[in-house]
Write an enzyme that holds these catalytic residues in place. Structure first.
Site, PDB file in Angstrom:
ATOM      1  N   ASP A   1       0.852  -1.191   0.000  1.00 40.93           N
ATOM      2  CA  ASP A   1       0.000   0.000   0.000  1.00 40.93           C
ATOM      3  C   ASP A   1       0.887   1.240   0.000  1.00 40.93           C
ATOM      4  O   ASP A   1       1.723   1.418   0.884  1.00 40.93           O
ATOM      5  CB  ASP A   1      -0.899   0.002   1.242  1.00 40.93           C
ATOM      6  CG  ASP A   1      -2.052   0.991   1.114  1.00 40.93           C
ATOM      7  OD1 ASP A   1      -2.029   1.801   0.177  1.00 40.93           O
ATOM      8  OD2 ASP A   1      -2.969   0.941   1.955  1.00 40.93           O
TER       9      ASP A   1
ATOM     10  N   GLU B   1      -2.985   0.293  -4.142  1.00 40.18           N
ATOM     11  CA  GLU B   1      -3.023  -0.891  -3.285  1.00 40.18           C
ATOM     12  C   GLU B   1      -2.903  -2.158  -4.138  1.00 40.18           C
ATOM     13  O   GLU B   1      -3.578  -2.301  -5.148  1.00 40.18           O
ATOM     14  CB  GLU B   1      -4.340  -0.896  -2.497  1.00 40.18           C
ATOM     15  CG  GLU B   1      -4.438  -1.969  -1.448  1.00 40.18           C
ATOM     16  CD  GLU B   1      -5.752  -1.878  -0.686  1.00 40.18           C
ATOM     17  OE1 GLU B   1      -5.940  -2.673   0.252  1.00 40.18           O
ATOM     18  OE2 GLU B   1      -6.602  -1.022  -1.032  1.00 40.18           O
TER      19      GLU B   1
END
Length: 406
Positions: free
Chosen positions: A9, A104
């Site tokens: 992330d 992500e």
């Protein structure tokens, strides 16, 4: 063989991109999102967290909580470029990649331990991303997607965390129930009414009780609280559509403003197509009225990425769709049915100079920003300012191309 799932992330992605472009933003509270009263916070730097600012919050509230922050509308094209760079780095290194969002990623590293060592591999991959992109990124490593995602959130900012096989429940137990993906505010309030705030309590609850309170979703929450998640990695494929929407700060029926908005969105999306080497075959226009009723129309067209083909189609759809004459809250344009390709000259109505013009325009936009050169029809009060663009022409206004309607 146990699964090994890596979750990556990019930390405060939009803020990090802005800081990479302007180092003066480093260590300052920065908020990216819609700057109008109806705007929403897309990303907030860690410096704003102590004031209670978070993504998804109304921008009006964020201004009240942290009035001294630097507020930036943001540039979707810039963020897409950085996201693509990181995606290409990861995709070239992992066996299976899932791109969950613009910032992500999930990767299945199952079986790699016998050759390399998954944690060492993930650490070196993270270092490479930071080195080549300049963006901070965190990762979590475990046997499934849920635990890996939670581990990433616990590792932030700009760090990494591995949860060894068999320690999933122990890792999750002391955390807030809000840490579990899919537990939103409504579900959390229900847990609070039951006197439950931490995951270890859910781990001790009978599954039947969870089912009686939350229905079928109770099983999913209970399994995730116990570190159980069999959801597979969905292999990444290129997107099949691009879109843009504009929510007005005040509902309007100003037809000039509405048409300018539509034209500006269509022009920018056409540029995004050409920059990505894509062609579209379907155009959609969406209108949301002040009473929140939403209507849309779409049209199939020959494959193209040319402004002078797409903009008239978008305008035609808008004029056919806008019939209620009520106040409009939102406008949207979407190009779908994408395929790889470049704009080709139409032997009947195009000239070589048209292609050369697009190349020149796109070269300027790539170097100086999406809105550095535009058609006159896409300028005006209704045009959306994209990004925190600083004009390169010594303070002069952007280049404007006159657009004549036939």
């Amino acid at each position: 063989m146990n699964r090994t799932i890596l979750h990556l992330d990019l930390d405060t992605f939009f803020v990090s991109c802005e800081r990479l472009l302007d180092s003066r933003l480093n260590n300052k509270p920065v908020i990216v999102g819609g700057t109008g009263n109806r705007g929403v916070v897309s990303a907030a730097s860690y410096e704003t967290r102590s004031y209670g600012v978070h993504s998804g919050m109304a921008m009006k509230m964020a201004r009240q909580l942290c009035p001294h922050a630097v507020f930036i509308r943001g540039n979707a094209g810039t963020y897409t470029k950085f996201s693509k760079q990181v995606t290409e780095i990861i995709q070239g290194q992992v066996p299976i990649l899932e791109k969950a969002s613009v910032d992500e990623f999930y990767a299945d590293l199952s079986g790699m331990d016998r050759f390399f060592g998954c944690y060492k591999f993930a650490s070196e991959l993270r270092e490479r991303i930071i080195r080549e992109s300049g963006l901070p990124i965190s990762f979590g490593l475990s046997i499934n997607k849920t635990v890996s995602k939670i581990a990433t959130n616990e590792a932030k900012p700009n760090n990494q965390l591995k949860i060894d096989n068999g320690y999933e429940k122990a890792f999750l137990a002391p955390l807030s129930i809000q840490k579990i993906p899919m537990v939103g505010q409504k579900t959390y309030h229900t847990f609070c009414n039951m006197g439950i705030r931490y995951i270890h309590v859910v781990q001790q609850m009978p599954l039947e009780m969870m089912l009686s309170v939350f229905g079928k979703n109770g099983r999913v929450v209970w399994e995730r609280a116990n570190g159980i998640d069999q959801s597979p990695i969905v292999e990444y494929h290129e997107r099949k559509s691009i879109s843009s929407e504009r929510t007005y700060g005040r509902d309007t029926t100003d037809i000039t403003k509405l048409k300018t908005t539509i034209m500006a969105m269509a022009e920018n999306l056409a540029f995004q197509l050409r920059r990505g080497g894509k062609l579209t075959s379907c155009v959609t226009v969406k209108i949301r009225y002040s009473d929140f009723s939403t209507h849309s129309k779409q049209m199939k067209i020959p494959y193209t990425s040319a402004d002078h083909h797409l903009m008239p189609k978008v305008m035609e759809l808008f004029e056919n769709l806008y019939s209620r004459r009520l106040l409009i809250r939102l406008l949207g344009v979407r190009f779908s049915g994408l395929t790889s390709g470049t704009y080709q000259i139409n032997l009947f109505d195009d000239e070589k100079k048209t292609v050369n013009l697009y190349r020149a325009m796109d070269k300027i936009r790539i170097r100086y920003g999406d809105r550095s050169v535009m058609r006159a029809a896409a300028m005006g009060e209704g045009a959306r300012t994209i990004g925190n663009f600083t004009n390169p022409f010594n303070g002069e206004p952007p280049i404007v191309l006159a657009h004549r309607h036939q």
